[in-house]
Motif scaffolding. Structure first.
Motif, PDB file in Angstrom:
ATOM      1  N   VAL A  43       0.836  -1.203   0.000  1.00  0.00           N
ATOM      2  CA  VAL A  43       0.000   0.000   0.000  1.00  0.00           C
ATOM      3  C   VAL A  43       0.874   1.257   0.000  1.00  0.00           C
ATOM      4  CG1 VAL A  43      -1.751   1.300   1.260  1.00  0.00           C
ATOM      5  CG2 VAL A  43      -1.908  -1.188   1.141  1.00  0.00           C
ATOM      6  N   ALA A  66      -6.317   0.644   0.567  1.00  0.00           N
ATOM      7  CA  ALA A  66      -5.902  -0.764   0.581  1.00  0.00           C
ATOM      8  C   ALA A  66      -6.852  -1.643  -0.213  1.00  0.00           C
ATOM      9  CB  ALA A  66      -5.805  -1.259   2.026  1.00  0.00           C
ATOM     10  N   ASP A  67      -8.149  -1.285  -0.251  1.00  0.00           N
ATOM     11  CA  ASP A  67      -9.132  -2.085  -0.977  1.00  0.00           C
ATOM     12  C   ASP A  67      -9.140  -1.774  -2.469  1.00  0.00           C
ATOM     13  OD1 ASP A  67      -9.949  -3.236   1.429  1.00  0.00           O
ATOM     14  OD2 ASP A  67     -11.354  -1.592   1.818  1.00  0.00           O
TER      15      ASP A  67
END
Length: 395
Positions: free
Chosen positions: A4, A331-332
């Motif tokens: 990330v 992050a998603d």
């Protein structure tokens, strides 16, 4: 660093390098168009030479900036497929419009302007550079629409695990867009003005023979930088209210505070120096005659570029950990299966390519500035073609 952080760093580096080209393009385009207009209306050859000289610098920056934009586009497909899946139907629409304007309309009109010197009628040729300017600003508008959607997903609702646009008007009147767009445009004008008076100061310091040319350019640069700096700071402060209403924690934390303080402090420094120190010196040409001040003007040129990067850092870092604020986390949004090794390699590759383009851009612009208006290829009259000698006739 995990995946990330590496993905965020990659986008921050490439986005910042790309914006260095964009902010100068937005600043120089209207100045070149105004100079071209003065030439068409007055017929003054000095205005034509100014158009060609500053237009050549604009063309250099634009051409290399296009390549940096392509690198930016690759990242969305490589690293952020989650964003495309969740919000692509909304986020992708303004980016598609920007691509049509920047890569088709703007490039087409710029090509007509570049190759239309002494071929197109003067007014048609002038219309081309104004259309270049308008499409450049329209391109900036759609980019800011897309970015503002990430800051505040107005006009969209979630259906079936994806965002769907329900109110196009809300997308175009996003509260994080209203003051951000003129803020960016003003920053562009400030940057264009700084570059113009810095280059002019270089030639005046060297006591170039083109004194009148660069005295006029110096005046235009200082006035433009003054106007741009004033509105940059004004619209920067004006964003606090709308952004604070949709992102209450936007400016919390040491990182956001430091970045915001650097946008504001450098912008204010540029504004006060330009307004209260440089503007009065334009009278009686004191600014042009005081050679000791010219190195100071040259050293000021990087300030608006630094301020522009600080402004983007404040705007982007402030919404973390959200990519689409309140809807999709960073992050998603990452592409599944990303590895630290792959991201490190792509970071080095992308940063290297954009960094090289930035160095080449600087070198070419510096070379064009050093050579001065006497050796400008843009708009140079075509040399007459001498007919080939007739072949000798055999007896």
């Amino acid at each position: 660093m995990d995946v990330v952080d590496l993905a965020r760093l990659q986008f921050a580096v490439t986005g910042s390098l790309h914006f260095l080209f964009v902010v100068l393009t937005l600043g120089l385009a209207p100045l070149v168009a105004i100079m071209n207009t003065r030439h068409v209306l007055s017929g003054n050859p000095l205005h034509e030479r100014m158009t060609r000289f500053w237009g050549q610098i604009y063309v250099i920056n634009y051409a290399l900036g296009i390549f940096t934009g392509l690198v930016m586009e690759f990242q969305f497909g490589l690293n952020w497929s989650g964003l495309s899946h969740y919000a692509g139907d909304v986020f992708g629409a303004p980016l598609a419009m920007e691509t049509l304007l920047a890569f088709f309309l703007e490039s087409t009109f710029l090509g007509l302007w570049i190759f239309g010197w002494h071929r197109l009628p003067k007014k048609a040729h002038l219309a081309c550079i104004w259309l270049v300017t308008l499409t450049a600003y329209a391109s900036a508008f759609f980019v800011m629409v897309a970015n503002s959607f990430l800051q505040h997903p107005a006009g969209a609702v979630e259906e079936g695990g994806r965002l769907v646009l329900r109110d196009f008007g809300a997308l175009l009147t996003n509260p994080t867009l209203v003051f951000a767009l003129p803020h960016v445009i003003s920053a562009g004008l400030m940057t264009g003005g700084f570059v113009m008076f810095g280059a002019s100061a270089y030639h005046l310091f060297r006591r170039t023979a083109e004194r009148e040319f660069f005295v006029r350019s110096l005046r235009i640069g200082v006035v433009t930088a003054s106007i741009g700096a004033t509105f940059t700071v004004g619209f920067g402060f004006a964003q606090f209210g709308p952004i604070g209403s949709v992102q209450p924690d936007k400016f919390d934390g040491a990182v956001q505070g430091a970045a915001l303080g650097g946008m504001i402090l450098i912008g204010e420094l540029g504004q006060f120096v330009v307004l209260f120190a440089l503007l009065p010196l334009l009278f009686r040409d004191l600014l042009a005659r005081w050679r000791w001040l010219h190195p100071v003007l040259m050293l000021m040129v990087p300030l608006p570029f630094v301020a522009a990067i600080a402004g983007w850092i404040a705007r982007e870092v402030g919404r973390q950990p959200w990519l689409v604020y309140g809807r999709l986390r960073v992050a998603d949004a990452l592409t599944p299966g990303m590895t630290t090794g792959g991201l490190t390699a792509s970071l080095v590759a992308f940063a290297g390519v954009l960094g090289l383009l930035a160095v080449v851009d600087y070198a070419l612009i510096a070379r064009a500035v050093r050579r001065g208006p006497g050796l400008v290829a843009l708009g140079a009259p075509d040399l007459p073609v001498e007919p080939a000698p007739a072949p000798a006739r055999s007896l």
